[in-house]
Design a protein around this motif. Structure first.
Motif, PDB file in Angstrom:
ATOM      1  N   THR A 120       1.809   0.804   2.136  1.00  0.00           N
ATOM      2  CA  THR A 120       2.510   1.981   3.069  1.00  0.00           C
ATOM      3  C   THR A 120       4.977   1.292   3.138  1.00  0.00           C
ATOM      4  O   THR A 120       5.071   0.742   2.626  1.00  0.00           O
ATOM      5  N   GLU A 148      -1.653   9.845  -1.492  1.00  0.00           N
ATOM      6  CA  GLU A 148      -0.728  10.385  -0.870  1.00  0.00           C
ATOM      7  C   GLU A 148      -1.267  11.074  -0.148  1.00  0.00           C
ATOM      8  O   GLU A 148      -3.054  11.438   0.180  1.00  0.00           O
ATOM      9  N   SER A 149      -0.689  10.415   1.251  1.00  0.00           N
ATOM     10  CA  SER A 149      -0.979  10.943   2.988  1.00  0.00           C
ATOM     11  C   SER A 149      -1.683  12.337   2.806  1.00  0.00           C
ATOM     12  O   SER A 149      -3.104  12.300   3.179  1.00  0.00           O
ATOM     13  N   ASP A 150      -1.176  13.305   2.348  1.00  0.00           N
ATOM     14  CA  ASP A 150      -2.003  14.920   2.304  1.00  0.00           C
ATOM     15  C   ASP A 150      -3.525  14.655   1.903  1.00  0.00           C
ATOM     16  O   ASP A 150      -4.134  15.746   1.970  1.00  0.00           O
ATOM     17  N   PHE A 153      -5.697  11.422   1.662  1.00  0.00           N
ATOM     18  CA  PHE A 153      -5.917  10.754   3.482  1.00  0.00           C
ATOM     19  C   PHE A 153      -5.966  11.689   4.377  1.00  0.00           C
ATOM     20  O   PHE A 153      -6.337  11.671   5.366  1.00  0.00           O
ATOM     21  N   GLY A 155      -4.230  13.281   5.593  1.00  0.00           N
ATOM     22  CA  GLY A 155      -2.748  13.724   6.532  1.00  0.00           C
ATOM     23  C   GLY A 155      -3.419  12.157   7.430  1.00  0.00           C
ATOM     24  O   GLY A 155      -2.658  12.209   8.964  1.00  0.00           O
ATOM     25  N   GLN A 156      -4.253  11.362   7.532  1.00  0.00           N
ATOM     26  CA  GLN A 156      -4.485  10.343   8.870  1.00  0.00           C
ATOM     27  C   GLN A 156      -3.947   9.355   8.476  1.00  0.00           C
ATOM     28  O   GLN A 156      -4.737   8.204   8.951  1.00  0.00           O
ATOM     29  N   HIS A 157      -3.002   8.989   6.669  1.00  0.00           N
ATOM     30  CA  HIS A 157      -3.142   7.634   7.119  1.00  0.00           C
ATOM     31  C   HIS A 157      -1.731   7.849   5.955  1.00  0.00           C
ATOM     32  O   HIS A 157      -1.453   9.019   5.373  1.00  0.00           O
ATOM     33  N   ALA A 158      -0.661   6.726   6.449  1.00  0.00           N
ATOM     34  CA  ALA A 158       0.699   7.223   5.078  1.00  0.00           C
ATOM     35  C   ALA A 158      -0.192   7.344   3.795  1.00  0.00           C
ATOM     36  O   ALA A 158      -0.681   5.934   3.295  1.00  0.00           O
ATOM     37  N   THR A 159       1.076   7.799   3.440  1.00  0.00           N
ATOM     38  CA  THR A 159       1.100   7.711   1.619  1.00  0.00           C
ATOM     39  C   THR A 159       0.849   5.986   1.245  1.00  0.00           C
ATOM     40  O   THR A 159       2.030   5.076   1.899  1.00  0.00           O
ATOM     41  N   GLU A 160      -0.034   5.553   0.360  1.00  0.00           N
ATOM     42  CA  GLU A 160       0.211   4.396  -0.445  1.00  0.00           C
ATOM     43  C   GLU A 160       0.963   4.443  -1.166  1.00  0.00           C
ATOM     44  O   GLU A 160       0.793   5.116  -2.231  1.00  0.00           O
TER      45      GLU A 160
END
Length: 177
Positions: A120, A148-150, A153, A155-160
């Motif tokens: 991240t 990607e976050s959205d 994940f 929206g539960q985790h930042a983009t890797e």
């Protein structure tokens, strides 16, 4: 009064392949190394058992102080590093770079032309480790958003960001000698 963690560490960390009996110690180390994602103890046990050739464990004074989980990516000549954990007790020893070098020197990773991991944007310690490692081996480091976050994940985790370090041919030749 000083406690056990205040005592200076002695010696050089011993690097080795993990085994299934290390699962609980690995899990405890990861939990102590915030902000790493905590997997289940069972996950760490399976990693130590099934992927032992592409994982490395570090011990110092009889205690687990370092861990890297990884695997060769199917159909690619790349080692994927899933997680790097270094105990606060062993920080400042260059242990992360030493463990990465240990992995790449193993027969199981001899076909690796690249090292990949996801990070991240706010994980300064991981960026520093992998940039330092790239400089050490003379490899190029590139990154791009990957998970990607959205999209991945909810929206539960930042983009890797997928970080790729190209590995020069010379070190592999030196490992083979």
């Amino acid at each position: 009064m000083p406690n056990e963690t205040d005592k200076p560490r002695t010696g050089t960390p011993r690097l080795r392949k993990p085994d299934a009996t290390d699962g609980a110690d690995i899990w405890a180390l990861v939990r102590a190394c915030k902000p790493l994602d905590e997997n289940s103890m069972y996950c760490n046990l399976v990693q130590a058992d099934h992927f032992r050739d592409t994982c490395v464990l570090a011990e110092l004074d009889g205690e687990v102080v370092g861990w890297i989980s990884g695997h060769m990516i199917p159909n690619e000549d790349a080692l994927f590093v899933w997680q790097v954990a270094v105990s606060p007790k062993a920080r400042g020893l260059g242990l992360g770079r030493k463990m990465l070098s240990e992995l790449l020197a193993r027969d199981a990773c001899s076909g690796a032309e690249a090292l990949k991991t996801t990070i991240t944007k706010d994980n300064d310690a991981s960026w520093a480790l992998f940039r330092s490692f790239a400089r050490k081996v003379g490899g190029e480091l590139d990154d791009a958003p990957h998970f990607e976050s959205d999209a991945h994940f909810d929206g539960q985790h930042a983009t890797e960001h997928m970080v790729t370090i190209s590995l020069p041919q010379e070190p592999r030749l030196a490992r083979a000698a």
